[in-house]
Motif scaffolding. Sequence first.
Motif, PDB file in Angstrom:
ATOM      1  N   ARG A 216     -14.405   8.327  12.729  1.00 26.12           N
ATOM      2  CA  ARG A 216     -15.573   7.612  12.315  1.00 26.12           C
ATOM      3  C   ARG A 216     -15.599   7.263  10.819  1.00 26.12           C
ATOM      4  O   ARG A 216     -16.370   6.537  10.382  1.00 26.12           O
ATOM      5  CB  ARG A 216     -16.830   8.645  12.589  1.00 26.12           C
TER       6      ARG A 216
ATOM      7  N   LYS B 225     -12.112  12.840  16.253  1.00 20.35           N
ATOM      8  CA  LYS B 225     -13.261  12.348  16.437  1.00 20.35           C
ATOM      9  C   LYS B 225     -13.932  11.778  15.115  1.00 20.35           C
ATOM     10  O   LYS B 225     -14.248  10.682  14.994  1.00 20.35           O
ATOM     11  CB  LYS B 225     -14.562  12.939  17.407  1.00 20.35           C
ATOM     12  N   TYR B 226     -14.090  12.962  14.377  1.00 17.76           N
ATOM     13  CA  TYR B 226     -14.878  12.539  12.788  1.00 17.76           C
ATOM     14  C   TYR B 226     -14.298  11.970  12.077  1.00 17.76           C
ATOM     15  O   TYR B 226     -14.569  10.963  11.307  1.00 17.76           O
ATOM     16  CB  TYR B 226     -15.200  14.014  12.547  1.00 17.76           C
TER      17      TYR B 226
END
Length: 312
Positions: A311, A307-308
């Motif tokens: 981003r 997820k990071y």
Amino acid sequence: MAVFNLTPSDPSTFILMGIPGLEAAHIWISIPFSMFYVIGLLGNFTVLFVVGKEQTLHKPMYLLICMLAVSDIGMSTSTVPNTLCIFWFNFKSITVGGCLTQTFFLHTIYTMHSAVLVTMAFDRYIAICDPLRYATILTNARVAKLALVGLIRAVLLILPMPLLLSRLSFCANRIISHTYCDHIAVAKTSCGDITVNRMYGLVIVFLVIGLDLTLIVLSYGLIIRAVLRISSKKAHQKALNTCTAHICVVLISYISVFFTTLTHRFGQGIAPHVHIILANLYVLLPTMLNPIIYGVKIKELRDKVGKYICRM
């Protein structure tokens, strides 16, 4: 550069030779060493960042993974920058105080690392053998207390090492055939009797590696016994999958240090550069591989890391 390369006879310094016999290849050897180190730092700092940011990961298992990451960072950082300075800039001198400090921190961090692995085995035992009481037995506060006990044990066991080294009379040249100040490597530069140092080193091996590995094996023996009592094959697989990452980390950590310890003490027929390369790998490999293993094997952590990354 000559300013940094003090003469070997200087009573306030030791000379770290790097990898004797492979001096011409130091630059080439530094390439994988620096790559392993950077990959290890990136992986472990990523784990620390993700676990710190995600409230859902503030659980005992992830707290233990963070402790392992901190010990990996500390162990590699206590030796690798110094090793790379030898390889890249030929900065071979180190003060006696700096050498004894490096010995203390390196062995203390490894002892703490071993204690974390034992606590992780206990965590897996409770999760599989007594899952209903897991949340009450293993709280974050209790894990922190276990870590504190492990740290106190590490300091008390390792503190005599630099003290025993400081009482030795060292030879005039003070040359250490190593890339960093390992306890036995430093002791071998003494012109006196190092029997006490050798014996204490073996005591530490027994108390740390022997005892901790015995506790880990005992935990997994109880886990296997509990798993065999489960009739469902799917439940078997799920239970064992939760242990796979930890088993891999244990094997990497203990096999590398076993080889290093045995070759140092009983491998007189083995070339010196093999001793030294193995000693560096036992510092580098766990640091690099541990975050990769946990990132691959633990879905919840893998998803959060992904997820990071997405981003960015």
